[in-house]
Design an enzyme around this catalytic site. Structure first.
Site, short mmCIF file in Angstrom:
data_model
loop_
_atom_site.label_atom_id
_atom_site.label_comp_id
_atom_site.label_asym_id
_atom_site.label_seq_id
_atom_site.Cartn_x
_atom_site.Cartn_y
_atom_site.Cartn_z
N TYR A 154 0.84 -1.21 0.00
CA TYR A 154 0.00 0.00 0.00
C TYR A 154 0.88 1.27 0.00
O TYR A 154 0.63 2.20 -0.77
CB TYR A 154 -0.90 -0.04 1.24
CG TYR A 154 -1.96 1.03 1.30
CD1 TYR A 154 -3.11 0.96 0.53
CD2 TYR A 154 -1.81 2.13 2.15
CE1 TYR A 154 -4.09 1.94 0.59
CE2 TYR A 154 -2.79 3.11 2.23
CZ TYR A 154 -3.92 3.01 1.45
OH TYR A 154 -4.89 3.99 1.51
N LYS A 158 1.01 4.17 -2.85
CA LYS A 158 0.62 5.55 -2.56
C LYS A 158 1.79 6.53 -2.71
O LYS A 158 1.60 7.67 -3.12
CB LYS A 158 0.00 5.64 -1.16
CG LYS A 158 -1.32 4.87 -1.03
CD LYS A 158 -2.39 5.38 -1.99
CE LYS A 158 -3.73 4.73 -1.79
NZ LYS A 158 -4.77 5.27 -2.69
P1 NDP Z 1 -13.54 1.83 0.29
O1 NDP Z 1 -12.99 0.45 0.38
O2 NDP Z 1 -14.58 2.26 1.27
O3 NDP Z 1 -14.09 2.11 -1.20
C1 NDP Z 1 -13.31 1.84 -2.33
C2 NDP Z 1 -14.21 1.61 -3.51
O4 NDP Z 1 -13.36 1.28 -4.65
C3 NDP Z 1 -15.16 0.43 -3.34
O5 NDP Z 1 -16.43 0.74 -3.84
C4 NDP Z 1 -14.47 -0.67 -4.13
O6 NDP Z 1 -15.36 -1.68 -4.57
C5 NDP Z 1 -13.90 0.12 -5.29
N1 NDP Z 1 -12.87 -0.61 -6.02
C6 NDP Z 1 -12.00 -1.54 -5.54
N2 NDP Z 1 -11.27 -2.06 -6.53
C7 NDP Z 1 -11.67 -1.45 -7.68
C8 NDP Z 1 -11.30 -1.58 -9.05
N3 NDP Z 1 -10.35 -2.44 -9.44
N4 NDP Z 1 -11.92 -0.82 -9.97
C9 NDP Z 1 -12.90 0.04 -9.60
N5 NDP Z 1 -13.31 0.21 -8.32
C10 NDP Z 1 -12.70 -0.53 -7.37
O7 NDP Z 1 -12.27 2.78 0.37
P2 NDP Z 1 -12.11 4.26 0.99
O8 NDP Z 1 -13.27 5.10 0.62
O9 NDP Z 1 -11.71 4.14 2.39
O10 NDP Z 1 -10.80 4.75 0.20
C11 NDP Z 1 -10.87 5.48 -1.02
C12 NDP Z 1 -9.47 5.92 -1.38
O11 NDP Z 1 -8.91 6.69 -0.32
C13 NDP Z 1 -8.51 4.76 -1.62
O12 NDP Z 1 -7.62 5.06 -2.67
C14 NDP Z 1 -7.75 4.67 -0.32
O13 NDP Z 1 -6.49 4.08 -0.46
C15 NDP Z 1 -7.66 6.15 0.06
N6 NDP Z 1 -7.41 6.39 1.46
C16 NDP Z 1 -8.33 5.98 2.42
C17 NDP Z 1 -8.05 6.25 3.76
C18 NDP Z 1 -9.01 5.87 4.85
O14 NDP Z 1 -8.67 6.12 6.02
N7 NDP Z 1 -10.18 5.30 4.55
C19 NDP Z 1 -6.83 6.92 4.17
C20 NDP Z 1 -5.97 7.28 3.10
C21 NDP Z 1 -6.27 7.03 1.80
P3 NDP Z 1 -15.74 -2.91 -3.54
O15 NDP Z 1 -16.88 -2.39 -2.72
O16 NDP Z 1 -16.13 -4.02 -4.42
O17 NDP Z 1 -14.52 -3.19 -2.75
#
Ligand code: NDP
Length: 247
Positions: A154, A158
């Protein structure tokens, strides 16, 4: 209504941070396209966008597949004729200590978190170059800046996205396209809900503002970077973490 008549594409916009981003843009007047693998949740988010009086399109797109991404851009053009803003938000975790991390977990995270934004930026920037305008926002993480035990895959993805942001910003600047990143800290979503109470408390103790962030906190930074107010900002990473990392 700062984004009236604008079209925003949010990857991973079905739930969590991506959903908050899509809804905030819609509240400010934008029509929104959701690319996600989670069809059911994408449909719900799009219904909420339409309830705000905006147009929306939910598409089942796996960002790791370039052919799928390219074909899906054409479908957006059929409906909206343009893409003003791309938010590369889709991301996953597959945590484990370095010596125990297997190749599949390394590849899966790098594929979604780093190859995904490359695929989407490549396909969408072709449209933006023709338009002679565009805003791209990549969702990174503070883990890409400071690292984290148990998250080698990860952190690499990032950190990579921050470097990718700078390079894409340099390449696309002459075409009036800005590329920036937002690096969230510890945000309350399903991704972080998986962590144990002990780890959550430990993280919270390291946040000067004393609380976890909300998806809307990240969405507000994206909105700013995609707005006219940020026209002269490119290649930057805004950290949204309650003060955890101060560089
Ligand atoms: P979630 O897991 O809540 O949501 C991610 C979404 O992306 C889900 O709907 C997931 O689908 C979808 N997804 C996964 N793989 C793919 C793919 N191959 N193609 C298209 N869509 C896909 O994540 P967050 O909202 O927490 O995170 C969003 C972003 O923010 C990410 O990049 C994460 O790394 C970043 N981030 C989050 C933090 C946090 O504290 N939450 C902190 C720092 C960064 P499915 O439901 O099927 O999994």
């Amino acid at each position: 209504m700062r984004f009236k008549d604008k079209v925003v594409l949010v990857t991973g916009g079905a739930r969590g941070i991506g959903r908050a981003i899509a809804l905030l843009f819609a509240q400010e007047g934008a029509d929104a396209v959701i690319w996600d693998v989670n069809e059911q949740e994408s449909g719900k988010t799009c219904a909420d966008i339409e309830a705000l009086g905006r147009k929306s399109l939910a598409m089942q797109v796996d960002v790791t597949n370039y052919k799928e991404v390219e074909g899906s851009v054409n479908k957006i053009l059929d409906k909206f004729a343009k893409v003003d803003i791309l938010v590369n938000n889709a991301g996953i975790t597959r945590d484990g200590l370095l010596l125990r991390m297997n190749e599949a977990d390394w590849d899966a995270v790098l594929n979604v978190n780093l190859k995904g934004p490359f695929n989407c930026t490549k396909a969408v920037s072709k449209v933006m170059i023709k338009q002679r305008s565009g805003k791209i926002v990549n969702i990174a993480s503070i883990i890409g800046i400071i690292g984290n035990a148990g998250q080698a895959n990860y952190a690499a993805s990032k950190g990579g996205i921050i470097a990718f942001t700078k390079t894409a910003a340099r390449e696309l600047a002459a075409r009036n396209i800005t590329v920036n990143a937002v690096a969230p800290g510890f945000i309350q979503t399903e991704m972080t809900a998986k962590l144990s109470e002990e780890i959550r408390n430990k993280m919270q103790a390291q946040i000067p503002l004393g609380k976890l962030g909300e998806p809307i906190d990240v969405a507000q930074a994206c909105l700013f970077l995609a707005s006219k107010d940020a026209d002269y900002i490119t290649g930057q990473t805004i950290v949204v973490d309650g003060g955890m990392v101060m560089v």
